[in-house]
Design a protein around this motif. Structure first.
Motif, PDB file in Angstrom:
ATOM      1  N   ASP A 197       0.695  -1.172  -0.158  1.00  0.00           N
ATOM      2  CA  ASP A 197      -0.262  -0.100  -0.288  1.00  0.00           C
ATOM      3  C   ASP A 197       0.552   0.915   0.236  1.00  0.00           C
ATOM      4  O   ASP A 197       0.882   1.975   0.655  1.00  0.00           O
ATOM      5  N   GLY A 198       2.029   1.583  -0.587  1.00  0.00           N
ATOM      6  CA  GLY A 198       2.988   2.181  -0.934  1.00  0.00           C
ATOM      7  C   GLY A 198       3.332   3.024   0.521  1.00  0.00           C
ATOM      8  O   GLY A 198       4.180   1.266   0.989  1.00  0.00           O
ATOM      9  N   GLU A 199       3.453   4.061   0.871  1.00  0.00           N
ATOM     10  CA  GLU A 199       5.232   4.288   1.572  1.00  0.00           C
ATOM     11  C   GLU A 199       4.618   3.181   3.265  1.00  0.00           C
ATOM     12  O   GLU A 199       6.237   2.968   3.143  1.00  0.00           O
ATOM     13  N   ASP A 200       3.548   3.487   3.196  1.00  0.00           N
ATOM     14  CA  ASP A 200       3.586   2.685   4.687  1.00  0.00           C
ATOM     15  C   ASP A 200       4.310   1.474   4.653  1.00  0.00           C
ATOM     16  O   ASP A 200       4.418   0.619   5.668  1.00  0.00           O
ATOM     17  N   SER A 201       3.556   0.603   3.748  1.00  0.00           N
ATOM     18  CA  SER A 201       4.152  -0.914   3.923  1.00  0.00           C
ATOM     19  C   SER A 201       5.855  -1.351   3.685  1.00  0.00           C
ATOM     20  O   SER A 201       5.943  -1.820   4.199  1.00  0.00           O
ATOM     21  N   VAL A 202       5.544   0.156   2.618  1.00  0.00           N
ATOM     22  CA  VAL A 202       7.892  -0.239   2.751  1.00  0.00           C
ATOM     23  C   VAL A 202       8.235  -0.036   3.702  1.00  0.00           C
ATOM     24  O   VAL A 202       8.838  -0.564   4.526  1.00  0.00           O
ATOM     25  N   LYS A 203       7.767   1.024   4.906  1.00  0.00           N
ATOM     26  CA  LYS A 203       8.521   1.484   5.724  1.00  0.00           C
ATOM     27  C   LYS A 203       8.109   0.591   6.805  1.00  0.00           C
ATOM     28  O   LYS A 203       8.938   0.153   7.944  1.00  0.00           O
ATOM     29  N   TRP A 204       7.110  -0.232   6.887  1.00  0.00           N
ATOM     30  CA  TRP A 204       7.075  -1.244   7.978  1.00  0.00           C
ATOM     31  C   TRP A 204       7.620  -2.115   8.184  1.00  0.00           C
ATOM     32  O   TRP A 204       7.791  -2.654   8.787  1.00  0.00           O
ATOM     33  N   SER A 205       8.339  -2.476   6.839  1.00  0.00           N
ATOM     34  CA  SER A 205       8.502  -4.067   6.414  1.00  0.00           C
ATOM     35  C   SER A 205      10.205  -3.034   6.951  1.00  0.00           C
ATOM     36  O   SER A 205      10.640  -4.150   7.283  1.00  0.00           O
ATOM     37  N   GLN A 258       8.138   8.685  18.502  1.00  0.00           N
ATOM     38  CA  GLN A 258       7.582   8.105  16.898  1.00  0.00           C
ATOM     39  C   GLN A 258       8.622   9.321  16.532  1.00  0.00           C
ATOM     40  O   GLN A 258       8.630   9.207  15.476  1.00  0.00           O
ATOM     41  N   SER A 259       8.750  10.736  17.329  1.00  0.00           N
ATOM     42  CA  SER A 259       9.389  10.966  15.938  1.00  0.00           C
ATOM     43  C   SER A 259      11.028  10.646  16.224  1.00  0.00           C
ATOM     44  O   SER A 259      11.511  10.841  14.532  1.00  0.00           O
ATOM     45  N   ASP A 260      11.298  10.124  16.680  1.00  0.00           N
ATOM     46  CA  ASP A 260      12.991   9.403  16.443  1.00  0.00           C
ATOM     47  C   ASP A 260      12.687   8.408  15.537  1.00  0.00           C
ATOM     48  O   ASP A 260      13.544   8.340  13.945  1.00  0.00           O
ATOM     49  N   GLN A 261      11.475   7.743  14.887  1.00  0.00           N
ATOM     50  CA  GLN A 261      10.977   6.757  14.099  1.00  0.00           C
ATOM     51  C   GLN A 261      10.847   7.390  12.803  1.00  0.00           C
ATOM     52  O   GLN A 261      10.997   6.943  11.605  1.00  0.00           O
ATOM     53  N   LEU A 262       9.971   8.711  12.864  1.00  0.00           N
ATOM     54  CA  LEU A 262       9.914   9.227  11.474  1.00  0.00           C
ATOM     55  C   LEU A 262      11.093  10.331  11.251  1.00  0.00           C
ATOM     56  O   LEU A 262      11.857   9.601   9.609  1.00  0.00           O
ATOM     57  N   GLU A 263      11.906   9.990  12.032  1.00  0.00           N
ATOM     58  CA  GLU A 263      13.238  10.579  11.444  1.00  0.00           C
ATOM     59  C   GLU A 263      13.997  10.033  10.495  1.00  0.00           C
ATOM     60  O   GLU A 263      14.676   9.805   9.192  1.00  0.00           O
ATOM     61  N   LEU A 264      14.460   8.560  11.387  1.00  0.00           N
ATOM     62  CA  LEU A 264      14.828   7.727  10.989  1.00  0.00           C
ATOM     63  C   LEU A 264      13.903   7.256   9.517  1.00  0.00           C
ATOM     64  O   LEU A 264      14.973   7.210   8.591  1.00  0.00           O
ATOM     65  N   TRP A 265      13.184   6.798   9.386  1.00  0.00           N
ATOM     66  CA  TRP A 265      12.772   6.840   8.078  1.00  0.00           C
ATOM     67  C   TRP A 265      12.464   7.671   7.243  1.00  0.00           C
ATOM     68  O   TRP A 265      12.666   7.757   5.818  1.00  0.00           O
ATOM     69  N   HIS A 266      12.831   9.366   7.414  1.00  0.00           N
ATOM     70  CA  HIS A 266      12.057  10.233   6.429  1.00  0.00           C
ATOM     71  C   HIS A 266      13.931   9.835   5.974  1.00  0.00           C
ATOM     72  O   HIS A 266      14.915  10.592   4.404  1.00  0.00           O
ATOM     73  N   VAL A 268      20.028   9.308  14.269  1.00  0.00           N
ATOM     74  CA  VAL A 268      18.964   8.832  14.957  1.00  0.00           C
ATOM     75  C   VAL A 268      19.310   7.312  15.357  1.00  0.00           C
ATOM     76  O   VAL A 268      19.548   6.891  16.519  1.00  0.00           O
ATOM     77  N   SER A 269      20.719   6.700  14.446  1.00  0.00           N
ATOM     78  CA  SER A 269      20.128   5.696  14.629  1.00  0.00           C
ATOM     79  C   SER A 269      21.526   4.886  15.675  1.00  0.00           C
ATOM     80  O   SER A 269      21.987   3.757  16.328  1.00  0.00           O
ATOM     81  N   SER A 270      22.823   6.158  15.726  1.00  0.00           N
ATOM     82  CA  SER A 270      23.539   5.753  16.835  1.00  0.00           C
ATOM     83  C   SER A 270      22.898   5.652  18.306  1.00  0.00           C
ATOM     84  O   SER A 270      23.554   4.517  18.944  1.00  0.00           O
ATOM     85  N   LYS A 271      21.902   6.258  18.134  1.00  0.00           N
ATOM     86  CA  LYS A 271      20.686   5.749  19.495  1.00  0.00           C
ATOM     87  C   LYS A 271      20.718   4.626  20.164  1.00  0.00           C
ATOM     88  O   LYS A 271      20.474   3.945  21.181  1.00  0.00           O
ATOM     89  N   LEU A 272      20.841   3.549  18.659  1.00  0.00           N
ATOM     90  CA  LEU A 272      20.096   2.925  19.006  1.00  0.00           C
ATOM     91  C   LEU A 272      21.306   1.625  19.014  1.00  0.00           C
ATOM     92  O   LEU A 272      20.869   0.111  19.246  1.00  0.00           O
ATOM     93  N   LYS A 273      22.394   1.924  19.647  1.00  0.00           N
ATOM     94  CA  LYS A 273      23.373   1.662  19.405  1.00  0.00           C
ATOM     95  C   LYS A 273      23.819  -0.360  19.135  1.00  0.00           C
ATOM     96  O   LYS A 273      23.549  -0.893  19.726  1.00  0.00           O
TER      97      LYS A 273
END
Lengths: 90, 364
Positions: free
Chosen positions: B120-128, B152-160, B173-178
């Motif tokens: 379903d477009g961008e949402d499906s790709v983001k979920w995957s 939420q904002s970190d996840q969005l920023e990562l995806w963008h 953003v990803s450095s926070k994930l360690k």
């Protein structure tokens, strides 16, 4: 007992949560060489649903191309268990 | 120190800026105007996904489409393209002889639901993408709490950052994930050569050996060939084995190379060498075809299943005429002697997996 060259089967446990219906059969075996897509298809048919979100060990939703045996090895690499893969269905 | 960081980032930047020139043709069944529209020319980021290009493609063809609901999918020479595989990987895998521009076909109707899962477009790709990242986190840490606990904002920023190919934002953003970087003396050696001996600090902070998430795509062929162009191309996903198996880096004094990594993933193609140190379960694809499929309804629990999964299986079926013809990562064909840690530190996709395309020749 399985012969050493036969395909290993992986046990899959189903835990329905939220408003997902309970399956009559909550545990089944699937050949390790099957893709996760087969698990999803099986569940969709059993639950009569078009869209299904299936998470393993309440952690992530695998790529449909992933082999069940690969998934099993990943999930059990930190925790040795004979229980198999636990699925949560939404 | 800033220069050291820039040097370290150079390879990553090349990867993030890498793109495949696409020439996208509208499938003839959907052309309703004369003359037919010209193909759309698009530079597709390697680390991106085809459905994300739809906002660029659709306006190009919208005036010629038949009325109705769009269900967009892509195809290369008849093979529907799996939308959750990064564009660069699709290209490396399906174009043995790289074709530039890469001619693919877009469809707005007739979604092949038997081959492709819905999108379903961008949402499906983001979920995957997020789920792949969770899986990578699970492989590295034994859980994916770090991804699940992202704001939420970190996840969005990562995806963008992935959608926009913004490496700096992604690293922030990803450095926070360690999710650890693999560091060993060989990685430092590779980078220190270009730093003229200036003292180098590993700014990522993490020094760890461990598990590396790997997605291996194996294309098996049985014919001899002189040129890649002579090969009959992939016409079905059945011809591609998808292996999702982490690589454990062994630090035993010597450098862990790509060769070592491939040996642990595909031991049967290294049959001249000792297999006794292989600890991973091997799924023999030939065996899988011989054994009839059984019902998924048995109550008998396989109690020694946990142990069996780790038993070393002998590569008894593959003869020594099986060989690896090609290994491609991010469009690069690295030498087998390259330190595997360098590949991990530079060629990962944003989902934190190393996607490796392999072509193997097997006896008929």
């Amino acid at each position: 007992a399985e012969s050493p060259t036969s395909v290993r089967k992986v046990v899959v446990h189903l835990r329905a949560t939220g408003d997902a219906p309970i399956l009559k059969q909550a545990k089944f075996k699937i050949p390790g060489t099957d893709k996760f897509a087969k698990v999803i298809d099986f569940l969709r048919r059993q639950l009569h649903r078009d869209t299904l979100f299936v998470y393993v060990n309440s952690a992530f939703s695998p790529n449909p191309d992933e082999l069940v045996i690969d998934l099993y090895n990943i999930l059990t690499s930190y925790f040795h268990t004979s229980k198999g893969i636990s699925l949560v269905v939404f | 120190m800033r220069k050291a960081i820039q040097k370290r980032m150079e390879a990553k930047k090349y990867v993030w800026e890498g793109a495949i020139p696409l020439q996208i043709h509208l499938h003839e069944s959907q052309v309703t105007t004369l003359p037919p529209p010209p193909p759309a020319l698009i530079l597709a980021p390697r680390i991106g996904y085809l459905p994300l290009l739809v906002p660029l493609i659709k306006p190009h063809f919208s005036s010629t489409l038949p009325p109705g609901v769009d269900t967009i999918w892509f195809e290369y020479r008849g093979l529907p393209l799996k939308w959750y595989i990064p564009t660069g990987v699709l290209f490396d895998l399906l174009c043995a002889e790289p074709e530039r521009p890469w001619n693919i076909t877009v469809h707005f109707r007739g979604y092949p639901g038997n081959v492709l899962i819905p999108c379903d477009g961008e949402d499906s790709v983001k979920w995957s993408f997020i789920n792949s990242l969770k899986e990578a986190a699970y492989i590295i840490n034994g859980n994916c709490k770090n991804v699940m606990n992202m704001s939420q904002s970190d996840q969005l920023e990562l995806w963008h950052s992935v959608m926009n190919g913004n490496l700096e934002a992604y690293l922030r953003v990803s450095s926070k994930l360690k999710l650890a970087t693999i560091e060993d003396e060989y990685t430092s050696l590779c980078s220190s050569k270009s730093q003229q001996g200036s003292g180098e600090t590993d700014f990522t902070g993490q020094v760890k050996t461990g598990r590396v998430p790997v997605r291996l795509y194996v294309w098996s062929i049985s014919e001899d060939f002189d040129d890649w162009e002579d090969l009959s191309q992939v016409d079905s996903w059945e011809k591609i084995s998808y292996i999702n198996r982490p690589i454990e880096i062994h630090k035993e004094g010597k450098c862990f190379t790509l060769h070592d990594a491939m040996k642990s993933l595909l031991p049967e193609f290294f049959s001249d060498e000792s297999l006794s140190d292989s600890k991973l379960a091997r799924v023999d694809f030939e065996d899988a075809q011989k054994i009839p499929s059984e019902d998924v309804s048995s109550n008998k629990v396989v109690e020694d299943q946990g142990q069996n999964a780790y038993e070393h299986r002998e590569a008894c079926c593959i003869s020594s005429s099986a060989e690896i013809k090609l290994i491609r990562i991010q469009g690069i064909e690295p030498k087998l002697e390259i330190p595997f840690s360098w590949l991990v530190n530079n060629l990962l996709n944003p989902d934190h997996f190393l996607h490796i395309c392999v072509c193997v020749k097997v006896p008929q």
